[in-house]
Write a protein that holds these residues in place. Sequence first.
Motif, mmCIF file in Angstrom:
data_model
loop_
_atom_site.group_PDB
_atom_site.id
_atom_site.type_symbol
_atom_site.label_atom_id
_atom_site.label_comp_id
_atom_site.label_asym_id
_atom_site.label_seq_id
_atom_site.Cartn_x
_atom_site.Cartn_y
_atom_site.Cartn_z
ATOM 1 N N CYS A 1 -33.740 -7.817 -23.041
ATOM 2 C CA CYS A 1 -32.529 -9.174 -24.093
ATOM 3 C C CYS A 1 -31.829 -9.846 -23.190
ATOM 4 C CB CYS A 1 -31.592 -8.150 -25.097
ATOM 5 S SG CYS A 1 -32.786 -7.420 -26.696
ATOM 6 N N ASP A 2 -31.634 -8.813 -21.956
ATOM 7 C CA ASP A 2 -31.176 -10.007 -20.895
ATOM 8 C C ASP A 2 -31.790 -11.198 -20.252
ATOM 9 O OD1 ASP A 2 -28.571 -8.412 -21.146
ATOM 10 O OD2 ASP A 2 -28.869 -7.350 -18.890
ATOM 11 N N ALA A 3 -32.798 -10.767 -20.058
ATOM 12 C CA ALA A 3 -34.375 -11.687 -19.816
ATOM 13 C C ALA A 3 -34.037 -12.710 -20.860
ATOM 14 C CB ALA A 3 -35.289 -11.370 -19.249
ATOM 15 N N ALA A 4 -34.297 -12.612 -22.151
ATOM 16 C CA ALA A 4 -34.226 -13.992 -22.995
ATOM 17 C C ALA A 4 -33.022 -13.968 -23.432
ATOM 18 C CB ALA A 4 -34.932 -13.201 -23.800
ATOM 19 N N GLY A 5 -31.661 -14.221 -23.242
ATOM 20 C CA GLY A 5 -30.369 -15.193 -22.970
ATOM 21 C C GLY A 5 -30.188 -14.379 -24.507
ATOM 22 N N VAL A 6 -30.448 -12.933 -25.058
ATOM 23 C CA VAL A 6 -29.973 -12.706 -26.313
ATOM 24 C C VAL A 6 -28.047 -12.579 -26.413
ATOM 25 C CG1 VAL A 6 -30.206 -10.450 -28.154
ATOM 26 C CG2 VAL A 6 -31.793 -11.537 -27.155
ATOM 27 N N VAL A 7 -27.631 -12.713 -27.137
ATOM 28 C CA VAL A 7 -26.558 -12.464 -27.900
ATOM 29 C C VAL A 7 -25.756 -11.391 -27.741
ATOM 30 C CG1 VAL A 7 -24.224 -13.035 -28.806
ATOM 31 C CG2 VAL A 7 -25.892 -14.758 -28.156
ATOM 32 N N SER A 8 -26.201 -10.259 -28.627
ATOM 33 C CA SER A 8 -26.049 -9.574 -29.113
ATOM 34 C C SER A 8 -27.318 -8.080 -29.338
ATOM 35 C CB SER A 8 -25.317 -9.010 -29.704
ATOM 36 O OG SER A 8 -25.950 -8.858 -31.187
ATOM 37 N N LEU A 9 -27.190 -6.755 -28.726
ATOM 38 C CA LEU A 9 -28.761 -5.904 -30.062
ATOM 39 C C LEU A 9 -27.784 -4.940 -30.315
ATOM 40 C CD1 LEU A 9 -30.884 -5.040 -28.971
ATOM 41 C CD2 LEU A 9 -30.359 -3.815 -26.587
ATOM 42 N N THR A 10 -27.990 -4.052 -31.426
ATOM 43 C CA THR A 10 -27.625 -3.548 -32.083
ATOM 44 C C THR A 10 -29.397 -2.411 -32.446
ATOM 45 O OG1 THR A 10 -26.187 -4.543 -33.218
ATOM 46 C CG2 THR A 10 -26.712 -3.386 -34.222
ATOM 47 N N PHE A 11 -28.200 -1.165 -32.023
ATOM 48 C CA PHE A 11 -29.608 -0.283 -32.824
ATOM 49 C C PHE A 11 -29.563 0.910 -34.330
ATOM 50 C CE2 PHE A 11 -30.460 -1.169 -28.468
ATOM 51 C CZ PHE A 11 -31.944 -0.360 -28.316
ATOM 52 N N LEU A 12 -30.460 1.154 -34.497
ATOM 53 C CA LEU A 12 -29.605 1.364 -35.596
ATOM 54 C C LEU A 12 -29.989 2.611 -35.423
ATOM 55 C CD1 LEU A 12 -30.516 -0.397 -39.026
ATOM 56 C CD2 LEU A 12 -28.622 -0.043 -37.507
ATOM 57 N N ASP A 13 -30.317 3.826 -35.910
ATOM 58 C CA ASP A 13 -30.975 5.554 -35.705
ATOM 59 C C ASP A 13 -31.819 5.903 -37.348
ATOM 60 O OD1 ASP A 13 -28.789 6.057 -33.311
ATOM 61 O OD2 ASP A 13 -27.264 6.452 -34.509
ATOM 62 N N HIS A 14 -32.519 5.142 -37.621
ATOM 63 C CA HIS A 14 -33.716 5.401 -38.612
ATOM 64 C C HIS A 14 -34.289 6.270 -36.950
ATOM 65 C CE1 HIS A 14 -32.207 3.544 -42.233
ATOM 66 N NE2 HIS A 14 -31.786 3.195 -41.335
ATOM 67 N N PRO A 15 -35.374 6.881 -37.832
ATOM 68 C CA PRO A 15 -36.665 7.737 -37.502
ATOM 69 C C PRO A 15 -37.518 6.874 -36.959
ATOM 70 C CG PRO A 15 -36.594 8.607 -39.156
ATOM 71 C CD PRO A 15 -35.737 7.722 -38.894
ATOM 72 N N ASP A 16 -37.898 7.058 -35.384
ATOM 73 C CA ASP A 16 -39.057 6.298 -34.835
ATOM 74 C C ASP A 16 -40.652 7.252 -35.380
ATOM 75 O OD1 ASP A 16 -41.394 4.579 -32.964
ATOM 76 O OD2 ASP A 16 -40.408 6.331 -31.316
ATOM 77 N N GLY A 17 -41.323 6.278 -35.179
ATOM 78 C CA GLY A 17 -42.583 7.047 -35.887
ATOM 79 C C GLY A 17 -42.397 7.750 -37.800
#
Length: 240
Positions: free
Chosen positions: A75-91
Amino acid sequence: MAELAELEWRSWKRVLVVVAHPDDAEYGLSAAVHAWSRAGVAVHYLLLTHGEAGIATMTPEQTAPARRAEQQAACDAAGVVSLTFLDHPDGMLVGGLDLRRDIAREIRRIRPDAVVTANFDVEAYGSFNQADHRVAGLAAIDATRDAANGWVFRELAEFEGLPAWSATSILVAGAAEPTHGVEVGTDDERAGIESLSSHRVYLEALPDHPKPDDFIPMLLAGGGRALGVQRAVAFRVLPA
Ligand SMILES: [Zn+2]
């Protein structure tokens, strides 16, 4: 005549990218994100999972923090302002109202002009698409409509102070039948390579994965040919 129309994005103020996993936004999309960010558009990312089930040789407990950190670097490389993770289960991402409400909440909070998601076709990327990808794309589209309808998820307005918000466009990256292109430059291409390369631990676990330095320029050149420019990111774009 070019196959793709040029996407009119210059009046946008905010964009929300909604994808299932760390790295899903890094297959060309992040080059467009860099171009938008450079022009002053605030781009926010919403990751539905931590990608914790993505590395066979590492436990989810080890993988989740590593992939969160790699996504932040991307995200930092692309200039993204904010990154939010939800806690839904991967897979094991479950489509339905809980997921739609969680995405609609972010759409109402960020109030984007455009919501961007990734290919959710049954067949994609040369094979059958991954289960979470199918769920994530459809949920992002449904949630964009949910966010715009004041009578859907009324609790978001009543208890969380988040009134309805209508995005104007929905973009699908990596779509089989793109409609529009976003021209990008060499800086954006570099940012696209850097953002994918940021997923270092993940890519090390996948030795057959195409190398970012080869893969991203190839993708952008393909988009460029379709738009009639040198480099572009292709999207399927529909009104929200
Ligand atoms: Zn994925």
